[in-house]
Design a protein around this motif. Structure first.
Motif, PDB file in Angstrom:
ATOM      1  N   LEU A 287       0.785  -1.298  -0.101  1.00 21.75           N
ATOM      2  CA  LEU A 287       0.069   0.153   0.115  1.00 21.75           C
ATOM      3  C   LEU A 287       0.835   1.376   0.022  1.00 21.75           C
ATOM      4  O   LEU A 287       1.875   1.244   0.421  1.00 21.75           O
ATOM      5  CB  LEU A 287      -0.886   0.107   1.199  1.00 21.75           C
ATOM      6  N   PRO A 288       0.446   2.273  -0.563  1.00 20.12           N
ATOM      7  CA  PRO A 288       1.183   3.514  -0.643  1.00 20.12           C
ATOM      8  C   PRO A 288       1.192   4.340   0.569  1.00 20.12           C
ATOM      9  O   PRO A 288       0.386   4.222   1.482  1.00 20.12           O
ATOM     10  CB  PRO A 288       0.366   4.449  -1.500  1.00 20.12           C
ATOM     11  N   GLY A 289       2.610   4.555   0.952  1.00 21.71           N
ATOM     12  CA  GLY A 289       2.898   5.216   2.204  1.00 21.71           C
ATOM     13  C   GLY A 289       3.251   4.196   3.519  1.00 21.71           C
ATOM     14  O   GLY A 289       3.283   4.776   4.541  1.00 21.71           O
ATOM     15  N   TYR A 290       3.046   2.996   3.302  1.00 18.73           N
ATOM     16  CA  TYR A 290       3.331   2.121   4.387  1.00 18.73           C
ATOM     17  C   TYR A 290       4.534   1.005   4.011  1.00 18.73           C
ATOM     18  O   TYR A 290       4.628   0.466   2.878  1.00 18.73           O
ATOM     19  CB  TYR A 290       2.183   1.025   4.449  1.00 18.73           C
ATOM     20  N   ARG A 291       5.198   0.735   4.936  1.00 16.35           N
ATOM     21  CA  ARG A 291       6.090  -0.415   4.830  1.00 16.35           C
ATOM     22  C   ARG A 291       6.460  -1.436   5.902  1.00 16.35           C
ATOM     23  O   ARG A 291       5.956  -0.818   7.323  1.00 16.35           O
ATOM     24  CB  ARG A 291       7.647   0.397   4.818  1.00 16.35           C
ATOM     25  N   VAL A 292       6.331  -2.677   5.831  1.00 13.93           N
ATOM     26  CA  VAL A 292       6.343  -3.637   6.925  1.00 13.93           C
ATOM     27  C   VAL A 292       7.452  -4.425   7.042  1.00 13.93           C
ATOM     28  O   VAL A 292       8.271  -4.964   6.223  1.00 13.93           O
ATOM     29  CB  VAL A 292       4.946  -4.718   6.416  1.00 13.93           C
ATOM     30  N   ALA A 293       7.952  -4.421   8.316  1.00 16.06           N
ATOM     31  CA  ALA A 293       9.237  -5.107   8.687  1.00 16.06           C
ATOM     32  C   ALA A 293       8.603  -6.144   9.383  1.00 16.06           C
ATOM     33  O   ALA A 293       8.214  -5.910  10.618  1.00 16.06           O
ATOM     34  CB  ALA A 293      10.186  -4.198   9.257  1.00 16.06           C
ATOM     35  N   ASP A 294       9.027  -7.358   9.380  1.00 15.29           N
ATOM     36  CA  ASP A 294       8.797  -8.611  10.140  1.00 15.29           C
ATOM     37  C   ASP A 294      10.097  -9.128  10.746  1.00 15.29           C
ATOM     38  O   ASP A 294      11.124  -8.421  10.544  1.00 15.29           O
ATOM     39  CB  ASP A 294       8.019  -9.752   9.537  1.00 15.29           C
ATOM     40  N   LEU A 295      10.165 -10.265  11.432  1.00 16.01           N
ATOM     41  CA  LEU A 295      11.340 -10.636  12.146  1.00 16.01           C
ATOM     42  C   LEU A 295      12.341 -11.007  11.321  1.00 16.01           C
ATOM     43  O   LEU A 295      13.694 -10.661  11.666  1.00 16.01           O
ATOM     44  CB  LEU A 295      11.038 -11.814  13.154  1.00 16.01           C
ATOM     45  N   ASP A 296      12.102 -11.505   9.832  1.00 17.31           N
ATOM     46  CA  ASP A 296      13.183 -11.868   9.143  1.00 17.31           C
ATOM     47  C   ASP A 296      13.721 -10.440   8.611  1.00 17.31           C
ATOM     48  O   ASP A 296      15.207 -10.186   8.193  1.00 17.31           O
ATOM     49  CB  ASP A 296      12.384 -12.507   7.608  1.00 17.31           C
ATOM     50  N   TRP A 297      13.190  -9.437   8.456  1.00 16.00           N
ATOM     51  CA  TRP A 297      13.656  -8.191   7.696  1.00 16.00           C
ATOM     52  C   TRP A 297      14.604  -7.610   9.167  1.00 16.00           C
ATOM     53  O   TRP A 297      15.715  -7.001   8.869  1.00 16.00           O
ATOM     54  CB  TRP A 297      12.475  -7.323   7.759  1.00 16.00           C
ATOM     55  N   ILE A 298      13.862  -7.660  10.179  1.00 18.45           N
ATOM     56  CA  ILE A 298      14.782  -7.468  11.606  1.00 18.45           C
ATOM     57  C   ILE A 298      16.056  -7.857  11.420  1.00 18.45           C
ATOM     58  O   ILE A 298      17.355  -7.320  11.517  1.00 18.45           O
ATOM     59  CB  ILE A 298      13.953  -7.489  12.569  1.00 18.45           C
ATOM     60  N   ASP A 299      16.158  -9.255  11.327  1.00 20.04           N
ATOM     61  CA  ASP A 299      17.253 -10.151  11.343  1.00 20.04           C
ATOM     62  C   ASP A 299      18.449  -9.536  10.295  1.00 20.04           C
ATOM     63  O   ASP A 299      19.795  -9.591  10.649  1.00 20.04           O
ATOM     64  CB  ASP A 299      16.950 -11.503  10.765  1.00 20.04           C
ATOM     65  N   THR A 300      17.876  -9.022   9.208  1.00 24.31           N
ATOM     66  CA  THR A 300      18.942  -8.162   8.430  1.00 24.31           C
ATOM     67  C   THR A 300      19.368  -7.093   8.546  1.00 24.31           C
ATOM     68  O   THR A 300      20.293  -6.479   8.079  1.00 24.31           O
ATOM     69  CB  THR A 300      18.291  -8.593   6.784  1.00 24.31           C
ATOM     70  N   CYS A 301      18.720  -6.504   9.352  1.00 26.00           N
ATOM     71  CA  CYS A 301      19.057  -5.010   9.868  1.00 26.00           C
ATOM     72  C   CYS A 301      19.656  -4.946  11.156  1.00 26.00           C
ATOM     73  O   CYS A 301      20.227  -3.552  11.506  1.00 26.00           O
ATOM     74  CB  CYS A 301      17.808  -4.112   9.730  1.00 26.00           C
ATOM     75  N   ILE A 302      20.152  -5.790  11.935  1.00 27.05           N
ATOM     76  CA  ILE A 302      20.744  -5.580  13.038  1.00 27.05           C
ATOM     77  C   ILE A 302      22.037  -6.311  13.190  1.00 27.05           C
ATOM     78  O   ILE A 302      22.777  -6.687  14.263  1.00 27.05           O
ATOM     79  CB  ILE A 302      19.644  -6.487  14.242  1.00 27.05           C
TER      80      ILE A 302
END
Length: 466
Positions: A287-302
């Motif tokens: 959806l426009p204006g929204y971004r979702v981060a789940d645990l897999d996404w967090i894993d790549t960012c920490i």
């Protein structure tokens, strides 16, 4: 009997698969009560947002039974390529490292210690742990405390909740225009409370709390100064939020794409889903204006947090290896003791039974019940003396090895014809092990072995049973 650790975790399986195998407490209690394993099996089931694992002291048949039950409940076959299984020392070390935070998504996660203790408490309440697993779990707790006290592994952001708050901070700092950031926290459980504390620690001043049960929010809001909204307002609250952290206990998404409103701000809203099963509909990401981060996404960012803690990993692993070896020594100690303990109990119980039966005609039924209780109590106290002293002996010392052999010989129950010879051998061994050498004493008449019938002398040197 073997030690096993098996299951799925963030290192072996994606979140979409982990959420299918996630187990709520009521499901784990159902497992403990209704799934039959080997009579002497002991185990603990741990299910968090990052792992569903079983720590088992049992047999291969028990592993197959538990995996089959978990797969059936998930509505699929056991995901062999996305799971793990280790045995013996590797299984012990795995549990110790999980409890200490060495296997966590965020290295040094402080929350996992509490989660393992809670899982253990549930297993204790359901009576599926015995002496071995009690000892192993407390060894793991001791290891986690030592790692926290003796290394820097637990310093800084120490959980998925704090990692989510750190992502929120970075997102807000990167948005154009600046200005006050508005955060929404959905969920008032332990992870939600930790995330709220982490948000305030990172400078968020406008936080809106939403929970299905509003009463649970009131104390939290009073203590933090956050605003509160009703559960029905959760979708509308997204319209002007900069960041949303979602951590409820729901089994399905609580934020649905079809209910999400149009953004009222030009900046993007980041929805951070730290729940398993996932609480945010993945379709919202499109959806426009929204971004979702789940645990897999967090894993790549920490990765940065993990890199900062890597220096403490070797020291923490050494502590876990040391305690795992101590536990293995204890297990060997217990296995060596069992024949001696069994011999002591069997001998004392046989003597007790024989004496009660011999004099049963002298007592009423009520007195006999009291006699059973009294003699049983005396027997336990007599048994405690050699057993406690032997357990206090260093299992690596020669005294321990000699003590086990001596007790097994002294309290074994040979046939009555061989009793005198066996007892004589045991007493000789006892003297050699415990006393300095000295001249032999004059021969003494031998007593019959404990619990054997007493022989009365007859003419001609023969004997008959009295």
């Amino acid at each position: 009997m073997t030690f096993f650790a098996f299951g799925l975790n963030h290192e072996t399986a994606p979140v979409a698969l982990r959420e299918r195998f996630a187990l709520r407490e009521e499901a784990i209690r159902h497992l403990y009560r209704h799934v039959r394993l080997s009579p002497d099996a002991e185990y603990v089931v741990l299910s968090t947002c990052n792992r569903t694992e079983v720590y088992l002291f049992g047999r291969w048949a028990d592993v197959h039974t538990l995996r089959a039950w978990m797969a059936e409940r998930a509505g699929t076959t056991w995901p062999e390529p996305a799971s793990f299984l280790v045995e013996d020392e590797a299984a012990l070390l795995h549990l110790l490292e999980v409890t200490a935070g060495l296997k966590s998504l965020v290295l040094g996660d402080a929350q996992i210690f509490t989660q393992v203790k809670t899982a253990y408490q549930v297993a204790v309440e359901e009576e599926v742990v015995g002496t071995v697993m009690h000892r192993l779990m407390h060894t793991a707790f001791r290891g986690a405390k030592r790692v926290a006290a003796e290394t820097v592994l637990g310093q800084g952001a120490a959980s998925v909740s704090t990692a989510a708050a750190e992502l929120a901070r970075r997102h807000v700092e990167a948005r154009p225009g600046g200005g006050p950031a508005r955060a929404v926290m959905i969920g008032a459980g332990q992870m939600g409370r930790l995330a709220l504390e982490a948000l305030y620690a990172r400078g968020f001043s406008e936080v809106l709390l939403i929970n299905r049960t509003r009463a649970r929010l009131e104390p939290l809001a009073a203590a933090s100064g956050a605003d509160v909204a009703d559960w029905e307002e959760r979708h509308r609250a997204l319209a002007d939020a900069d960041v949303v952290i979602v951590a409820t206990g729901a089994d399905a998404p609580v934020l649905r794409a079809e209910s999400v409103p149009t953004r009222t701000r030009s900046s993007e809203c980041l929805l951070i889903d730290i729940a398993v099963p996932r609480n945010v509909d993945p379709a919202i990401d499109a959806l426009p204006g929204y971004r979702v981060a789940d645990l897999d996404w967090i894993d790549t960012c920490i990765g940065e947090v993990a890199r900062q803690r890597q220096a403490a990993r070797p020291a923490a692993q050494a502590i876990c290896r040391e305690l795992a070896q101590d536990f293995v020594t204890w297990v060997f100690h217990q296995q060596a003791l069992q024949p001696a303990i069994h011999a002591i109990r069997e001998t004392f119980e046989t003597i007790r039974r024989q004496e009660i039966e011999r004099h049963a005609h002298r007592f009423s039924e009520a007195d006999r019940r009291e006699l059973e209780r009294l003699t049983g109590s005396i027997m336990q106290k007599l048994m405690a003396v050699p057993i406690v002293r032997l357990k206090d002996t260093d299992p690596g010392s020669i005294d321990f090895v000699r003590g086990v052999k001596l007790l097994s010989t002294l309290f074994s129950r040979p046939g009555c014809d061989d009793a005198s010879e066996a007892e004589s051998s045991a007493l000789t061994q006892s003297r050699l092990l415990t006393e300095p050498a000295r001249p032999e004493a004059p021969a003494r008449s031998e007593e019959p072995a404990a619990g054997c019938p007493v022989a009365s002398p007859q003419r001609g040197g023969e004997s008959s049973v009295a």
